[in-house]
Design an enzyme around this catalytic site. Sequence first.
Site, PDB file in Angstrom:
ATOM      1  CD  GLN B 236       6.762   7.281  16.675  1.00 43.47           C
ATOM      2  OE1 GLN B 236       5.714   7.282  16.305  1.00 43.47           O
ATOM      3  NE2 GLN B 236       7.664   6.788  16.117  1.00 43.47           N
ATOM      4  NE  ARG B 383       6.753  -1.555   9.874  1.00 37.93           N
ATOM      5  CZ  ARG B 383       6.772  -2.717  10.976  1.00 37.93           C
ATOM      6  NH1 ARG B 383       5.020  -2.759  10.958  1.00 37.93           N
ATOM      7  NH2 ARG B 383       6.720  -3.313  11.222  1.00 37.93           N
ATOM      8  CB  CYS B 384      10.610   4.844   5.722  1.00 38.20           C
ATOM      9  SG  CYS B 384       9.380   6.269   5.911  1.00 38.20           S
ATOM     10  CD  GLU B 759      11.350   2.629  10.287  1.00 38.60           C
ATOM     11  OE1 GLU B 759      10.626   3.412  11.171  1.00 38.60           O
ATOM     12  OE2 GLU B 759      12.944   3.275   9.712  1.00 38.60           O
TER      13      GLU B 759
END
Lengths: 284, 805
Positions: B236, B383-384, B759
């Site tokens: 990522q 996902r935050c 997110e």
Amino acid sequence: MIPSGFEYHRPSDLPTAVKILDEHGDEARVLAGGHSIIPMMKLRMADLSHLIDLQDVASLKEVSVAGDTVTIGAMVTQAELISNDALAKAAPILREAALQIADPQVRYVGTVGGNVANGDPGNDMPGLMQCLGATYVLYGSDGEREVDAREFYEAAYMTARADNEILTHIKIKATTAGYAYEKQKRKIGDYATAAAAVLIEQSGGKVTSASIAMTNLSDTPIHSTGAGDALVGTACDAAAISSAIAAMQADILPNEDNRGPIEFKRHVAATMLRRAIERAWSRA
Amino acid sequence: MKDLTEDQIERAAKLKGMGTSRKRVEDVRFTQGKGNYVDDIKLDGMLFGDFVRSPYAHARVKSINIEEAMKVPGVVAVLTAKDLEPLSLHWMPTLAGDKQMVLADGKVLFQGQEVAFVVASDRYAAADAVELVEVDYEELPVIVNPFEALKSDVVLREDIKDETSGAHGPRNHHNHIFTWTEGNEAATEQAIDSAEVVAEEMVYYHRTHPCPLETCGTVASMDKVTGKLTVWGTFQAPHVVRTVASLLSGIEEHNIRVISPDIGGGFGNKVGVYPGYICAIVASIVTGKPVKWIEDRMDNLMATAFARDYWMKGRISATKDGKITGLHCHVTADHGAFDACADPTKFPAGFFHICTGSYDIPAAFVKVDGVYTNKAPGGVAYRCSFRVTEAAYFIERMIEVLAIELNMDAAELRRINFIRADQFPYQSALGWEYDSGDYHTAWDKALKAVDYEGLRKEQAQRIEDFKAGKTRKLLGIGLTHFTEIVGAGPVKNCDILGMGMFDSCEIRIHPTGSAIARLGTISQGQAHATTFAQILATETGIPADSITIEEGDTDTAPYGLGTYGSRSTPVAGAATALAGRKIRAKAQMIAAYLLEVHDDDVEWDVDRFSVKGAPERFKTMKEIAYAAYNQAIPGLEPGLEAVSYYDPPNMTYPFGAYICVMEVDVDTGQWDIRQFYALDDCGTRINPMVIDGQVHGGVTEALAIAMGQEIAYDDMGNVKTGTLMDFFLPTAWEVPNYTTDHTVTPSPHHPIGAKGVGESPNVGGVPAFSNAVHDAFRAFGLRQSHMPHDHWRIWKIASDLGLHA
């Protein structure tokens, strides 16, 4: 998730398949849909040197309904159990139960023979076949023999089938009984937290016969004759259902796992059975 | 802004710029099976690596015998810590300032830990050899509970047992990592002590896992002739990986090329550096051949980065009318065996101190204690943004608990405590400057959309029916108003391993008027190739369809910190817009020259510069691009290129109002989502369809987390949920229909006003689902029950409340 090496066989008839089985003993296993055996091999929990794929044995893929005798070949898929109208008419509980197994992709490959023969207590078909009073046809080098589904399961993954036998067909009697298959699962594709298969016949508002089997609540499927007997002669009222549930509770022996603790499973088993009886009765 | 003419509207539509639901250009290849993922990379002579992993959660490794494994045909090498030690690569630094074993160095600290790395000429031989590596373990006492860890005499990290201080300050116990605080403790204690009403609760956000569809993996290829190392991987943050690889290996950075090809989901799982990457690189350097390592699903769930595992003890105080006066939170954070959290360096608990949420809370204090246990390392932002979902879950549960304490409607309690629109920019008690927001408008819109009052009436009727024995199903209404903090971040206070968290975009306009733009980010499914082209289309007047977006190759893309924490649009999106404006500024000079007027006498007009007051005299971007390369323009260099590195002045603060209506069966614990309404305010909306997709995906992951997804350990430290049979990954069958909605409150400091949205749905979704479960049982006395709310836990709530009698 990488299996160790193995030989792959693909015979086109049963005698050849049995010959390979005889030759390699417990080093060999037949392959139907593969949904159980292939993950076990990838996890290296099953170490087999020979896999005998039955998909070219045409006789195992047939379904026949002759009079009130239904014969289902071991390689018939769950999807065919759902789509075959003759079967749905002869024993509608098959379709209802098959629709609750896994998801459509799995059902296109998963077979009824693999499901009943593997002896996995999580599988749905064994309890269902016990409920239906099915007979399994086993084929080996000494010929054919038949075993009652209610006598077939000895322990988890332990059955009356010998290592060198192949479960080839399932025979059931067509039934017009009221039916229901109730299953609770955490998600699509999961084994049952608890499931109940129920067949009820009635005459004049009284239960004349009842067959009840439970899934994934012991190390084998449980055909609870006590539960069925508790309904016979009654109007399937609340008291009778409670008696049936009490009888079923005496027969099951659930384990704690990620689905939940024992007390929860017993509660769900009772709820599934209550709902299944009520629905089967409404269809009787 | 002037109203556009019909002609301008028509030209703007052709650009497919910002605000257009442009179809995802990536999907052409993805829907045809033509994606190019790491495992699709096949190189001549490529070798395959596989790990011997520890079956124990805590054990001494007494010996490793590789003799039998080496006999397997095709096996080239079996690496152990002893082989890596001469290179100083048997341990590696983590993103959190700790260090982590690459291969077991004397002991193992979690089940699934990497012990030896087998390299073979085919994948099957590698797996066969793994079975034959004999490791002699001596079992040690296992600690899986962080509270016990802080009391235990058992030393988990013997390598640092005498160190009284770590990367984040003093350690007060051999299993303690750090204590981090923010806010005014005295003022907060005083506010709570003197309050009319205080609610206290332990809120646990369980351990879960991002579980991307594609697991982690890499292909490392050392070319001994050129001295160049190429590493493909599920990264990522490819540029950070290159820098770290250079620092660790001593290979100069220009000799390392890191490529993130298509990535099948990341969700934070692919931010960190894993032993598999190091081992593959070392094996390639040693053998001179490419080495591939791909995790299987069980490896991924057991060993690569988990998320959450936060025990949040909260106290919230209010007046008897419900005005909140103080918030206190003490977190016991289970980091597992090594502190490998992916947070900006200065923030060992990430941005958890956004935990005052959407509310105007005058006094607040948070304290976070990080703890070692015998569990896998990680602590990534699934996902935050960094620990923001933990913060949002905490405050949204505390609000519900306070509402119970006050005997008040939870929607009303939120409303009277929201930060008002006129208070922005708002300085929070925990030190953040919220850039913008209009919470009351969003909240009222949401409540109206679901007919909140009607739902409460229906719920009251349901409770009566339940008590009368007419139904066994209860109705829960789960409310959430969340505020996120994303877009890390300003270099002055955000860095990872010393690298400032700016991002970048470089644009080249081709002579015929099409373009390529490269960014420092990397899409893992977020549709960057679609949406960044839309930003540029609006900024430069070049149709989005004529713009190629490229990311992930460190040899070609400008340096950037990658994609996670909803930072791509807030940071790289800003860089893209500003690079586009640089293009436009040069284009303006060229246009003026071509039109023979002064620079100031032309104005921007959708896709062209036209002469002010004479719109029929114009030069399109296409014409300008051609001239830029082919016409000698006095005082200007040829070409039309721009690069922008963007250091954001502040974070962005997306917010939203989510409402979940859930039916709960008290006898089976089964749940059914009847309605899910998600209102998001992510500022300026670049592609509404992509936003909808992000919201659908994020709410689905929130559903999974809240309702069943868990990495559970038994007392021996065995992972109980290491396959997808037990680890809940919802399918189309379990997923409800979602209603999406929005308000638009642009970020005042972002060039295009965008805030990020990837997110939000996870941050807002988890409390919405969880609050719905709690709300269903509120009338029967439930205050707090920990996630995941799987069937048996919901059943247990009903059982404990006496609803089965």
